[in-house]
Design a protein around this motif. Structure first.
Motif, PDB file in Angstrom:
ATOM      1  N   LYS A  58       0.838  -1.203   0.000  1.00 30.93           N
ATOM      2  CA  LYS A  58       0.000   0.000   0.000  1.00 30.93           C
ATOM      3  C   LYS A  58       0.879   1.261   0.000  1.00 30.93           C
ATOM      4  O   LYS A  58       0.669   2.178  -0.797  1.00 30.93           O
ATOM      5  CB  LYS A  58      -0.904  -0.037   1.239  1.00 30.93           C
ATOM      6  CG  LYS A  58      -1.942   1.044   1.270  1.00 30.93           C
ATOM      7  CD  LYS A  58      -2.939   0.795   2.380  1.00 30.93           C
ATOM      8  CE  LYS A  58      -4.067   1.833   2.358  1.00 30.93           C
ATOM      9  NZ  LYS A  58      -3.628   3.194   2.366  1.00 30.93           N
ATOM     10  N   VAL A  59       1.865   1.282   0.875  1.00 34.26           N
ATOM     11  CA  VAL A  59       2.721   2.482   0.987  1.00 34.26           C
ATOM     12  C   VAL A  59       3.521   2.681  -0.306  1.00 34.26           C
ATOM     13  O   VAL A  59       3.623   3.797  -0.826  1.00 34.26           O
ATOM     14  CB  VAL A  59       3.657   2.362   2.215  1.00 34.26           C
ATOM     15  CG1 VAL A  59       4.659   3.503   2.248  1.00 34.26           C
ATOM     16  CG2 VAL A  59       2.850   2.325   3.507  1.00 34.26           C
ATOM     17  N   PHE A  60       4.062   1.609  -0.852  1.00 34.38           N
ATOM     18  CA  PHE A  60       4.837   1.739  -2.089  1.00 34.38           C
ATOM     19  C   PHE A  60       3.963   2.150  -3.268  1.00 34.38           C
ATOM     20  O   PHE A  60       4.408   2.879  -4.152  1.00 34.38           O
ATOM     21  CB  PHE A  60       5.598   0.440  -2.379  1.00 34.38           C
ATOM     22  CG  PHE A  60       6.993   0.485  -1.835  1.00 34.38           C
ATOM     23  CD1 PHE A  60       7.219   0.488  -0.478  1.00 34.38           C
ATOM     24  CD2 PHE A  60       8.088   0.578  -2.686  1.00 34.38           C
ATOM     25  CE1 PHE A  60       8.510   0.575   0.037  1.00 34.38           C
ATOM     26  CE2 PHE A  60       9.378   0.665  -2.190  1.00 34.38           C
ATOM     27  CZ  PHE A  60       9.587   0.661  -0.820  1.00 34.38           C
ATOM     28  N   SER A  61       2.730   1.680  -3.293  1.00 33.38           N
ATOM     29  CA  SER A  61       1.818   2.087  -4.378  1.00 33.38           C
ATOM     30  C   SER A  61       1.554   3.587  -4.273  1.00 33.38           C
ATOM     31  O   SER A  61       1.522   4.298  -5.278  1.00 33.38           O
ATOM     32  CB  SER A  61       0.503   1.306  -4.301  1.00 33.38           C
ATOM     33  OG  SER A  61       0.771  -0.074  -4.378  1.00 33.38           O
ATOM     34  N   GLU A  62       1.400   4.086  -3.037  1.00 32.68           N
ATOM     35  CA  GLU A  62       1.185   5.533  -2.839  1.00 32.68           C
ATOM     36  C   GLU A  62       2.432   6.338  -3.221  1.00 32.68           C
ATOM     37  O   GLU A  62       2.335   7.494  -3.628  1.00 32.68           O
ATOM     38  CB  GLU A  62       0.844   5.821  -1.372  1.00 32.68           C
ATOM     39  CG  GLU A  62      -0.565   5.417  -0.992  1.00 32.68           C
ATOM     40  CD  GLU A  62      -0.828   5.572   0.509  1.00 32.68           C
ATOM     41  OE1 GLU A  62      -0.151   6.389   1.159  1.00 32.68           O
ATOM     42  OE2 GLU A  62      -1.711   4.858   1.017  1.00 32.68           O
TER      43      GLU A  62
END
Ligand SMILES: [Fe+2]
Ligand SMILES: [Fe+2]
Length: 312
Positions: A58-62
């Motif tokens: 999730k964080v890397f996608s953001e």
């Protein structure tokens, strides 16, 4: 006389996810025979990683819009794919435990709260502060990835587990995951250096991450031992287990662990100094689960598996 030939270390590997499948039928909860302590210390991964790695994704996608380097962007996309598969594979073991009398839910709920509430998105309207919160989490992930690379390198070099008769399916899951951790060990660090790179933040988040992991891991091992329904002798957390299993090579050595922690603090640190890409690639080339996954997905053609020149 035998002539030793040095094997060239590929500096960078194009990352791709492998859709591995495992059949856990008949897996003992203590999958290292007569080693309840070591089995459960390692089993903590199946409770901690599914939620943790979904949070990474999730964080890397953001963070993708912040990445201006095309090659690093490619690495991040490969990293996201691999971490998503790791979460799924460990979730399978967690579900197996729940279905076989080892109730993990109370502990897993705490882990979900940690990643979803404490480390999740915050209602911040200020754009600059929003970005800072994202970078703070990227720095935390870089720190955690240093530890997962250390563990990956350890599991690839842990013959004591084979000698102890550990379940080969579990060893393959751990070594497939460990090999991919070694393969992508520089990605989170490179992302952090690309978007921020401040030394003080890197060290601060590392101290927080390392302390939290030790604490949470201990709680997880205790939870598993307290709830293990295996008949016979009850598994108990004991100092003898903590040091004895490490001495016998069934869990990582504490000396190596502290050495690894210390190295991250060096201003000249880079994850490429940890572990061996060629060893990881060699394991993935013979891992039963990885081989089956690649056969199941023939469209994923060879360039994604090729070692390619690094940008550094
Ligand atoms: Fe992972
Ligand atoms: Fe990772």
């Amino acid at each position: 006389m035998t002539k030793l030939v040095a094997v060239a270390e590929p500096e960078r590997v194009a990352l791709h996810a492998r859709d591995v499948q495992f059949d856990w039928t008949g897996l003992p909860l203590r999958w290292i025979p007569r080693e309840a302590f070591a089995s459960h210390v390692i089993n903590v991964m199946h409770l901690l990683l599914p939620e943790g790695e979904r949070w990474f994704v999730k964080v890397f996608s953001e963070a993708l819009p912040l990445i201006k380097d095309e090659q690093l962007r490619e690495d991040v996309i490969g990293f996201i794919g691999q971490e998503g598969m790791h979460a799924k594979a460990h979730q399978g073991v967690q579900d197996y435990f729940d279905a076989h009398g080892l109730d993990t839910r109370a502990y897993v709920e705490q882990i979900e709260n940690l990643f979803r509430r404490l480390l999740g998105d915050r209602a911040i309207t200020d754009e600059r502060r929003q970005r800072e919160w994202l970078i703070e989490r990227l720095s935390l992930i870089a720190a955690i990835e240093h530890i997962t690379a250390f563990l990956g390198n350890w599991i690839l070099n842990s013959p004591a587990l084979d000698a102890a008769g550990a379940d080969p399916r579990m060893l393959d899951l751990l070594r497939w995951h460990g090999a991919e951790e070694v393969e992508h060990r520089a990605v989170a660090y490179d992302v952090y250096m690309h978007v921020d790179g401040r030394y003080f933040r890197r060290v601060r988040t590392y101290v927080i991450a390392a302390g939290a992991i030790v604490w949470v891991w201990g709680l997880g091992a205790k939870h598993l031992m307290d709830n293990d329904p295996t008949p016979g002798e009850r598994a108990k957390p004991r100092w003898r287990g903590v040091f004895g299993t490490a001495r016998r090579g069934l869990t990582p050595s504490y000396g190596n662990m502290f050495g690894c922690m210390w190295r991250y603090l060096s201003p000249s640190y880079h994850p490429s100094q940890e572990g061996s890409t060629s060893q990881a690639v060699a394991y993935l080339a013979r891992s039963p689960a990885a081989l089956a996954a690649d056969n199941l997905a023939p469209a994923d053609d060879s360039p994604t598996r090729r070692a390619i020149p690094t940008r550094r």
